[in-house]
Design a protein around this motif. Structure first.
Motif, PDB file in Angstrom:
ATOM      1  N   UNK A   1       0.941  -1.101  -0.183  1.00 51.28           N
ATOM      2  CA  UNK A   1      -0.075  -0.051   0.136  1.00 51.28           C
ATOM      3  C   UNK A   1       0.491   1.161  -0.029  1.00 51.28           C
ATOM      4  N   UNK A   2       0.554   2.351  -0.913  1.00 52.39           N
ATOM      5  CA  UNK A   2       1.258   3.413  -0.867  1.00 52.39           C
ATOM      6  C   UNK A   2       0.987   4.370   0.189  1.00 52.39           C
ATOM      7  N   UNK A   3       1.850   5.003   0.915  1.00 50.87           N
ATOM      8  CA  UNK A   3       1.693   6.001   1.824  1.00 50.87           C
ATOM      9  C   UNK A   3       2.501   7.259   1.695  1.00 50.87           C
ATOM     10  N   UNK A   4       2.196   8.275   2.210  1.00 51.79           N
ATOM     11  CA  UNK A   4       2.818   9.603   2.099  1.00 51.79           C
ATOM     12  C   UNK A   4       3.436   9.851   3.384  1.00 51.79           C
ATOM     13  N   UNK A   5       4.850   9.912   3.283  1.00 51.50           N
ATOM     14  CA  UNK A   5       5.824   9.818   4.310  1.00 51.50           C
ATOM     15  C   UNK A   5       6.285  11.254   4.817  1.00 51.50           C
ATOM     16  N   UNK A   6       6.510  12.011   3.610  1.00 50.71           N
ATOM     17  CA  UNK A   6       6.920  13.607   4.072  1.00 50.71           C
ATOM     18  C   UNK A   6       6.447  14.560   3.078  1.00 50.71           C
ATOM     19  N   UNK A   7       6.530  15.733   3.229  1.00 49.30           N
ATOM     20  CA  UNK A   7       6.249  16.646   2.061  1.00 49.30           C
ATOM     21  C   UNK A   7       7.308  17.590   2.015  1.00 49.30           C
ATOM     22  N   UNK A   8       7.986  17.794   0.931  1.00 48.63           N
ATOM     23  CA  UNK A   8       9.305  18.573   0.765  1.00 48.63           C
ATOM     24  C   UNK A   8       9.083  19.738  -0.052  1.00 48.63           C
ATOM     25  N   UNK A   9       9.402  21.147   0.625  1.00 52.98           N
ATOM     26  CA  UNK A   9       9.326  22.468  -0.522  1.00 52.98           C
ATOM     27  C   UNK A   9      10.270  22.223  -1.627  1.00 52.98           C
ATOM     28  N   UNK A  10       9.781  22.535  -2.766  1.00 55.13           N
ATOM     29  CA  UNK A  10      10.561  22.518  -3.989  1.00 55.13           C
ATOM     30  C   UNK A  10      10.661  23.880  -4.431  1.00 55.13           C
ATOM     31  N   UNK A  11       9.523  24.627  -4.901  1.00 58.95           N
ATOM     32  CA  UNK A  11       9.581  25.872  -5.442  1.00 58.95           C
ATOM     33  C   UNK A  11       8.673  26.919  -4.427  1.00 58.95           C
ATOM     34  N   UNK A  12       9.599  27.582  -3.636  1.00 56.69           N
ATOM     35  CA  UNK A  12       8.783  28.553  -2.744  1.00 56.69           C
ATOM     36  C   UNK A  12       7.816  29.423  -3.663  1.00 56.69           C
ATOM     37  N   UNK A  13       8.132  30.054  -4.726  1.00 53.91           N
ATOM     38  CA  UNK A  13       7.444  31.064  -5.382  1.00 53.91           C
ATOM     39  C   UNK A  13       6.035  30.557  -5.713  1.00 53.91           C
ATOM     40  N   UNK A  14       5.816  29.061  -6.270  1.00 56.30           N
ATOM     41  CA  UNK A  14       4.444  28.634  -6.541  1.00 56.30           C
ATOM     42  C   UNK A  14       3.814  28.453  -5.056  1.00 56.30           C
ATOM     43  N   UNK A  15       4.428  28.250  -3.925  1.00 55.17           N
ATOM     44  CA  UNK A  15       3.757  28.196  -2.822  1.00 55.17           C
ATOM     45  C   UNK A  15       3.167  29.451  -2.307  1.00 55.17           C
ATOM     46  N   UNK A  16       4.035  30.396  -2.391  1.00 54.40           N
ATOM     47  CA  UNK A  16       3.491  31.897  -2.139  1.00 54.40           C
ATOM     48  C   UNK A  16       2.453  32.121  -2.934  1.00 54.40           C
ATOM     49  N   UNK A  17       2.517  31.908  -4.259  1.00 54.56           N
ATOM     50  CA  UNK A  17       1.380  32.344  -5.160  1.00 54.56           C
ATOM     51  C   UNK A  17       0.078  31.550  -4.694  1.00 54.56           C
ATOM     52  N   UNK A  18       0.251  30.281  -4.273  1.00 54.80           N
ATOM     53  CA  UNK A  18      -1.042  29.344  -4.039  1.00 54.80           C
ATOM     54  C   UNK A  18      -1.768  30.016  -2.778  1.00 54.80           C
ATOM     55  N   UNK A  19      -0.747  30.421  -1.760  1.00 57.81           N
ATOM     56  CA  UNK A  19      -1.404  30.937  -0.618  1.00 57.81           C
ATOM     57  C   UNK A  19      -1.768  32.351  -0.630  1.00 57.81           C
ATOM     58  N   UNK A  20      -1.336  33.136  -1.657  1.00 55.64           N
ATOM     59  CA  UNK A  20      -1.506  34.458  -1.948  1.00 55.64           C
ATOM     60  C   UNK A  20      -0.680  35.113  -0.781  1.00 55.64           C
TER      61      UNK A  20
ATOM     62  N   UNK B   1       3.000  37.182   0.575  1.00 58.47           N
ATOM     63  CA  UNK B   1       4.338  37.736   0.015  1.00 58.47           C
ATOM     64  C   UNK B   1       5.410  37.107   0.898  1.00 58.47           C
ATOM     65  N   UNK B   2       6.684  36.973   0.129  1.00 59.92           N
ATOM     66  CA  UNK B   2       7.751  36.711   0.954  1.00 59.92           C
ATOM     67  C   UNK B   2       8.077  37.545   2.024  1.00 59.92           C
ATOM     68  N   UNK B   3       8.712  37.168   3.282  1.00 57.92           N
ATOM     69  CA  UNK B   3       8.806  37.952   4.451  1.00 57.92           C
ATOM     70  C   UNK B   3       9.996  39.054   3.921  1.00 57.92           C
TER      71      UNK B   3
END
Length: 398
Positions: A68-87, A89-91
């Motif tokens: 059975x497939x499981x999700x172990x961790x989540x790793x940040x790859x492209x911060x700019x994408x995540x900034x855009x998804x969350x709306x 701004x970078x600190x």
């Protein structure tokens, strides 16, 4: 590594960690499927993260257990994408905007370097020089206070001692401003004048400009006169800073001695000065303008050799240099007392702060041999003057 079940909070947490580490390490969050209350909650969680993964913002690290497939961790790859998804701004943008909102003047490179460090610290969610991210009101007050202190040093006003609250009210419109921003104010002034102020604690930095929590009296041990009237002898006497220019020796002193530390001043007053005819002044660390004014006046009115006894550490040696330079302007020399390399080697200890001096920075000073020897030490050492018993300064003419 964090562990969060809210996908939005998890993404914010990844960005927070990315910003705190200035992007130097990959931010990762651990996933524990067993903590989810239902399959529906788990599916909703994966739906959000899956969308961000498809856009390239994160990567879900998968593993298989029992087929059975499981999700172990989540790793940040492209911060700019995540900034855009969350709306979000970078600190760094928020920090830059916050700093830019503070009124600037032609303060010089020293001030600018401290402001830049504050901006960089805020961009990483860090408190720096006692200022938390976004405390622009305190940064503004710190800059205004530092400018006022610098102006004060350029006028005769710096000779008059003033308390923190009165100075803060006059300079920043807030009686608590200096107490609240003392570390930042000191950092600005030290960057502006590092040769004179480096290695001093914040309280001593502002004391140099005549500002103290409560203006301390000038403490003197020995025969002293006020407006020509010789005062009764006591272990020591205290005078308001405003009367410094009215003091004179009550009798020709055998020597003049300034002492940095209060305990050492009291001990010397009790154990030595009561019987040896010396005139001793307590500096309280880096001397206030009132203390310095009293010293210079007493030195002008006597021909006695002038000594200083302080800690053998970078701060203590810088205090010696400051006194030495002030006396040199009056044509008087300053000699070190109980400040030697031999004492440091005999009774000193490694400096826990590992403070450093620069070789040759005290060239021509009476403290230069000790200064350069300490600057060349592989491991910096220090000796607090309380670790040395008081003694009468040697008379060079004897």
């Amino acid at each position: 590594m964090t562990e969060i079940q809210d996908p939005v909070a998890l993404l914010h947490g990844l960005l927070d960690r990315h910003e705190r580490q200035a992007g130097s390490a990959a931010a990762t969050a651990r996933i524990d499927e067993d903590r989810f209350h239902s399959v529906a909650d788990w599916d909703a969680f994966l739906a959000v993260l899956g969308t961000v993964e498809r856009k390239g913002g994160v990567r879900l690290v998968r593993t298989r257990r029992g087929g059975v497939e499981h999700i172990r961790t989540v790793r940040l790859i492209d911060p700019e994408v995540v900034y855009q998804v969350l709306g979000r701004k970078p600190s760094r943008e928020g920090a830059a905007a916050a700093v830019a909102s503070v009124p600037q003047e032609a303060d010089g490179a020293g001030f600018a370097s401290v402001i830049a460090r504050i901006e960089a610290g805020w961009a990483r969610h860090r408190t720096i020089f006692g200022l938390r991210p976004g405390q622009t009101d305190r940064l503004d007050k710190a800059a205004r206070l530092a400018r006022a202190l610098r102006r004060r040093s350029q006028t005769d006003e710096s000779v008059r001692q003033i308390d923190y609250r009165s100075f803060s009210r006059d300079a920043a419109g807030d009686s608590k401003a200096l107490a609240d921003t003392l570390v930042a104010v000191a950092a600005l002034l030290q960057a502006d004048d590092p040769a004179r102020l480096a290695d001093l604690i914040p309280e001593d930095v502002v004391a140099l400009y005549g500002v103290e929590r409560l203006p301390a009296p000038v403490l003197i041990s020995g025969a002293v006169a006020l407006d020509g009237a010789v005062l009764p002898r006591a272990e020591y006497l205290g005078f308001p800073g405003a009367v410094a220019e009215h003091l004179s020796p009550g009798a020709p002193p055998a020597y003049l001695l300034t002492i940095e530390n209060y305990t050492s001043f009291i001990r010397h007053s009790r154990e030595c000065a009561a019987d040896d005819g010396g005139l001793v002044i307590y500096t309280g660390g880096f001397p206030s303008r009132a203390v310095l004014a009293a010293l210079l006046r007493l030195a002008r009115l006597s021909q006695s050799t002038v000594y200083h006894w302080g800690d053998i550490d970078p701060g203590g040696l810088r205090i010696f240099r400051s006194l030495e330079q002030a006396l040199a302007a009056e044509g008087r020399k300053l000699r070190p007392h109980l400040m030697s390399l031999e004492l440091l080697r005999e009774r000193g200890r490694p400096d826990p702060q590992r403070r450093r001096l620069s070789v040759g920075a005290a060239q021509g000073s009476a403290i230069a041999p000790l200064w350069d020897a300490m600057a060349r030490m592989e491991t910096p050492w220090e000796l607090e003057q309380e670790g040395v018993a008081p003694s009468r300064p040697e008379d060079p003419g004897a």
